[in-house]
Write a protein that holds these residues in place. Structure first.
Motif, PDB file in Angstrom:
ATOM      1  N   LYS A 283       0.822  -1.213   0.000  1.00 15.37           N
ATOM      2  CA  LYS A 283       0.000   0.000   0.000  1.00 15.37           C
ATOM      3  C   LYS A 283       0.853   1.259   0.000  1.00 15.37           C
ATOM      4  O   LYS A 283       0.582   2.212  -0.746  1.00 15.37           O
ATOM      5  CB  LYS A 283      -0.936  -0.005   1.209  1.00 15.37           C
ATOM      6  N   ALA A 284       1.910   1.266   0.808  1.00 19.46           N
ATOM      7  CA  ALA A 284       2.773   2.458   0.895  1.00 19.46           C
ATOM      8  C   ALA A 284       3.458   2.750  -0.441  1.00 19.46           C
ATOM      9  O   ALA A 284       3.721   3.907  -0.779  1.00 19.46           O
ATOM     10  CB  ALA A 284       3.814   2.257   1.991  1.00 19.46           C
ATOM     11  N   GLN A 285       3.756   1.689  -1.224  1.00 23.06           N
ATOM     12  CA  GLN A 285       4.426   1.853  -2.510  1.00 23.06           C
ATOM     13  C   GLN A 285       3.476   2.350  -3.596  1.00 23.06           C
ATOM     14  O   GLN A 285       3.899   3.057  -4.509  1.00 23.06           O
ATOM     15  CB  GLN A 285       5.038   0.522  -2.974  1.00 23.06           C
ATOM     16  N   LEU A 286       2.202   1.975  -3.483  1.00 20.70           N
ATOM     17  CA  LEU A 286       1.279   2.223  -4.578  1.00 20.70           C
ATOM     18  C   LEU A 286       0.306   3.373  -4.364  1.00 20.70           C
ATOM     19  O   LEU A 286      -0.177   3.961  -5.341  1.00 20.70           O
ATOM     20  CB  LEU A 286       0.479   0.934  -4.876  1.00 20.70           C
ATOM     21  N   VAL A 287      -0.007   3.692  -3.123  1.00 22.96           N
ATOM     22  CA  VAL A 287      -0.942   4.791  -2.849  1.00 22.96           C
ATOM     23  C   VAL A 287      -0.146   6.068  -2.601  1.00 22.96           C
ATOM     24  O   VAL A 287       0.699   6.110  -1.708  1.00 22.96           O
ATOM     25  CB  VAL A 287      -1.843   4.473  -1.638  1.00 22.96           C
ATOM     26  N   PRO A 288      -0.400   7.136  -3.380  1.00 29.49           N
ATOM     27  CA  PRO A 288       0.335   8.405  -3.191  1.00 29.49           C
ATOM     28  C   PRO A 288       0.140   8.951  -1.786  1.00 29.49           C
ATOM     29  O   PRO A 288      -0.948   8.873  -1.218  1.00 29.49           O
ATOM     30  CB  PRO A 288      -0.294   9.333  -4.241  1.00 29.49           C
ATOM     31  N   SER A 289       1.202   9.527  -1.232  1.00 34.09           N
ATOM     32  CA  SER A 289       1.119  10.102   0.118  1.00 34.09           C
ATOM     33  C   SER A 289       0.249  11.358   0.122  1.00 34.09           C
ATOM     34  O   SER A 289      -0.497  11.612   1.069  1.00 34.09           O
ATOM     35  CB  SER A 289       2.521  10.425   0.637  1.00 34.09           C
ATOM     36  N   SER A 290       0.366  12.162  -0.935  1.00 30.12           N
ATOM     37  CA  SER A 290      -0.485  13.352  -1.047  1.00 30.12           C
ATOM     38  C   SER A 290      -1.838  12.933  -1.608  1.00 30.12           C
ATOM     39  O   SER A 290      -1.930  12.083  -2.508  1.00 30.12           O
ATOM     40  CB  SER A 290       0.169  14.385  -1.960  1.00 30.12           C
ATOM     41  N   TYR A 291      -2.901  13.543  -1.097  1.00 29.37           N
ATOM     42  CA  TYR A 291      -4.240  13.109  -1.465  1.00 29.37           C
ATOM     43  C   TYR A 291      -4.572  13.472  -2.916  1.00 29.37           C
ATOM     44  O   TYR A 291      -4.297  14.571  -3.387  1.00 29.37           O
ATOM     45  CB  TYR A 291      -5.309  13.709  -0.549  1.00 29.37           C
ATOM     46  N   ALA A 292      -5.133  12.521  -3.612  1.00 29.17           N
ATOM     47  CA  ALA A 292      -5.630  12.742  -4.971  1.00 29.17           C
ATOM     48  C   ALA A 292      -6.780  11.770  -5.193  1.00 29.17           C
ATOM     49  O   ALA A 292      -6.703  10.605  -4.797  1.00 29.17           O
ATOM     50  CB  ALA A 292      -4.530  12.506  -5.994  1.00 29.17           C
ATOM     51  N   GLU A 293      -7.855  12.249  -5.810  1.00 29.52           N
ATOM     52  CA  GLU A 293      -9.015  11.384  -6.030  1.00 29.52           C
ATOM     53  C   GLU A 293      -8.704  10.258  -7.019  1.00 29.52           C
ATOM     54  O   GLU A 293      -9.251   9.169  -6.932  1.00 29.52           O
ATOM     55  CB  GLU A 293     -10.193  12.216  -6.542  1.00 29.52           C
ATOM     56  N   SER A 294      -7.811  10.543  -7.973  1.00 29.35           N
ATOM     57  CA  SER A 294      -7.427   9.544  -8.964  1.00 29.35           C
ATOM     58  C   SER A 294      -5.941   9.252  -8.854  1.00 29.35           C
ATOM     59  O   SER A 294      -5.124  10.160  -8.674  1.00 29.35           O
ATOM     60  CB  SER A 294      -7.756  10.052 -10.368  1.00 29.35           C
ATOM     61  N   CYS A 295      -5.577   7.978  -8.939  1.00 21.57           N
ATOM     62  CA  CYS A 295      -4.177   7.560  -8.839  1.00 21.57           C
ATOM     63  C   CYS A 295      -3.707   6.996 -10.173  1.00 21.57           C
ATOM     64  O   CYS A 295      -4.457   6.284 -10.864  1.00 21.57           O
ATOM     65  CB  CYS A 295      -4.011   6.513  -7.747  1.00 21.57           C
ATOM     66  N   ILE A 296      -2.475   7.290 -10.539  1.00 25.13           N
ATOM     67  CA  ILE A 296      -1.890   6.792 -11.782  1.00 25.13           C
ATOM     68  C   ILE A 296      -0.787   5.794 -11.440  1.00 25.13           C
ATOM     69  O   ILE A 296       0.167   6.125 -10.731  1.00 25.13           O
ATOM     70  CB  ILE A 296      -1.298   7.936 -12.631  1.00 25.13           C
ATOM     71  N   LEU A 297      -0.927   4.566 -11.930  1.00 24.78           N
ATOM     72  CA  LEU A 297       0.071   3.515 -11.688  1.00 24.78           C
ATOM     73  C   LEU A 297       0.682   3.087 -13.015  1.00 24.78           C
ATOM     74  O   LEU A 297      -0.015   2.995 -14.033  1.00 24.78           O
ATOM     75  CB  LEU A 297      -0.573   2.313 -11.000  1.00 24.78           C
ATOM     76  N   ASP A 298       1.975   2.806 -12.999  1.00 27.22           N
ATOM     77  CA  ASP A 298       2.661   2.321 -14.189  1.00 27.22           C
ATOM     78  C   ASP A 298       2.729   0.794 -14.127  1.00 27.22           C
ATOM     79  O   ASP A 298       3.072   0.224 -13.091  1.00 27.22           O
ATOM     80  CB  ASP A 298       4.070   2.914 -14.280  1.00 27.22           C
ATOM     81  N   GLU A 299       2.421   0.145 -15.236  1.00 27.72           N
ATOM     82  CA  GLU A 299       2.426  -1.317 -15.263  1.00 27.72           C
ATOM     83  C   GLU A 299       3.798  -1.875 -14.914  1.00 27.72           C
ATOM     84  O   GLU A 299       3.915  -2.910 -14.249  1.00 27.72           O
ATOM     85  CB  GLU A 299       1.993  -1.816 -16.646  1.00 27.72           C
ATOM     86  N   ASN A 300       4.864  -1.214 -15.373  1.00 27.01           N
ATOM     87  CA  ASN A 300       6.224  -1.667 -15.052  1.00 27.01           C
ATOM     88  C   ASN A 300       6.498  -1.597 -13.554  1.00 27.01           C
ATOM     89  O   ASN A 300       7.225  -2.418 -12.990  1.00 27.01           O
ATOM     90  CB  ASN A 300       7.256  -0.838 -15.816  1.00 27.01           C
ATOM     91  N   GLN A 301       5.921  -0.593 -12.884  1.00 27.71           N
ATOM     92  CA  GLN A 301       6.047  -0.461 -11.429  1.00 27.71           C
ATOM     93  C   GLN A 301       5.409  -1.674 -10.744  1.00 27.71           C
ATOM     94  O   GLN A 301       5.957  -2.211  -9.775  1.00 27.71           O
ATOM     95  CB  GLN A 301       5.352   0.824 -10.978  1.00 27.71           C
ATOM     96  N   LEU A 302       4.276  -2.124 -11.248  1.00 27.13           N
ATOM     97  CA  LEU A 302       3.581  -3.272 -10.669  1.00 27.13           C
ATOM     98  C   LEU A 302       4.342  -4.569 -10.940  1.00 27.13           C
ATOM     99  O   LEU A 302       4.417  -5.446 -10.089  1.00 27.13           O
ATOM    100  CB  LEU A 302       2.166  -3.361 -11.233  1.00 27.13           C
TER     101      LEU A 302
END
Length: 352
Positions: A283-302
């Protein structure tokens, strides 16, 4: 139909052999090699070799160019008697496309290995606005006596007639392979509803095994009352996905979206997925620390996460299933109107 194909195949072979014989005789008279003919016509020498050994069929353009190069009219070799016993039949679009080194239509070529005489299950998302349904069916690649690959696509509508029989839609066409583009093209036609569609998918050479699966792009027309030109994904697979199995359904709905390398997902949905035991520690790696309604994840990161590949794929499927990626792309009426209005306001266009 079979009799027609046999007669047509025999006629094509007879005419082609006559043309080849006359070209070879003329080359001997002129003391001209295939390489010299290639230089004079600007037709690649390997193509000349295939044409003169019957491995490729002549196009009209090639016949005219070669006729000019060797000084005889190859078209005059064809006689009226060559067309006896051929039933009249409308030509298909594939007849207008010439065979070449980079464009394969002849099913004896290695490019067709692993594709011919195979049937695949197909799956795609409904194009009806607001309908979240997976449509399924099958697609067949059929070798024919005239060395062309016919394609038959059958789609289940999910409806039955008065006799309880399943209602299907059927499309027929041909498979053409572009060697240069590494792409297979299926041009399909449904005569009952006058619809043309095109499927394309990546080509790969298969020696001693059959094709297992491919993700395709479909250019089609949306269903429902408001029919519009539409682009969508289609899965072609030997594996039969179980549409009553949640895992299979989630995989299909996630991968059939018009995905990119990045996944845009609502923060609430992301946090809910990461409450699962196997994913909590990320969760700490994938959820941004600063609040945002929408999150952008990179497939390579996953894919870089420290977990088994099967777990990564499952996580990506869950994220894509909840992502904002569209199911398809329709060219709506507003798009045409915006384009027209923009162009109409250009002074240089109005002065044309």
């Amino acid at each position: 139909m079979e009799k027609h194909m046999n007669n047509l195949s025999t006629t094509i072979e007879t005419i082609q052999n006559k043309i080849i014989k006359n070209i070879n005789l003329r080359l001997i008279e002129l003391d001209m090699t295939q390489q010299a003919l290639s230089q004079r016509t600007h037709i690649a020498q390997p193509t000349i070799s295939k044409l003169l050994t019957g491995k490729s069929a002549f196009s009209l353009e090639q016949l005219i160019i070669i006729s000019s190069a060797i000084g005889i009219n190859l078209l005059s070799i064809i006689n009226d008697s060559d067309f006896i016993n051929i039933p009249l039949k409308p030509s298909s679009s594939i007849d207008l496309i010439p065979e070449s080194d980079n464009l394969a239509l002849d099913t004896t070529r290695p490019a067709f290995k692993g594709y011919l005489n195979n049937t695949f299950h197909i799956y795609f998302l409904s194009t009806v606005t607001g309908e979240n349904r997976i449509i399924n069916g099958n697609i067949e690649f059929i070798d024919t006596p005239n060395k062309r690959c016919n394609v038959k696509l059958t789609i289940s509508t999910g409806k039955t007639n008065l006799f309880g029989e399943e209602i299907t839609k059927e499309y027929t066409g041909n498979l053409i392979i572009s060697i240069q583009q590494s792409t297979c093209y299926c041009i399909l036609y449904n005569k009952d509803i006058a619809e043309l569609s095109c499927l394309s998918f990546s080509h790969m050479y298969l020696s001693n095994e059959d094709l297992k699966c491919r993700m395709c792009v479909a250019l089609t027309t949306s269903s429902g009352e408001n029919r519009r030109p539409t682009i969508q994904r289609l899965i072609m697979s030997k594996y039969s996905f179980d549409l009553n199995n949640n895992e299979d359904v989630q995989f299909l709905t996630s991968q059939l979206r018009l995905n990119t390398k990045t996944i845009s997902i609502d923060r609430t949905d992301l946090e809910e997925i990461l409450t699962l035991d196997e994913y909590q520690k990320y969760k700490a790696q994938l959820v941004p620390s600063s609040y945002a309604e929408s999150c952008i994840l990179d497939e390579n990161q996953l894919l870089a996460l420290n977990m088994k590949l099967a777990e990564k794929i499952n996580l990506i499927n869950m994220l894509r299933d909840k992502s904002s990626a569209p199911k398809n792309n329709k060219i709506g009426t507003n798009t045409d109107e915006f384009l027209f209005e923009y162009i109409s306001e250009r002074s240089d266009f109005n002065n044309q």
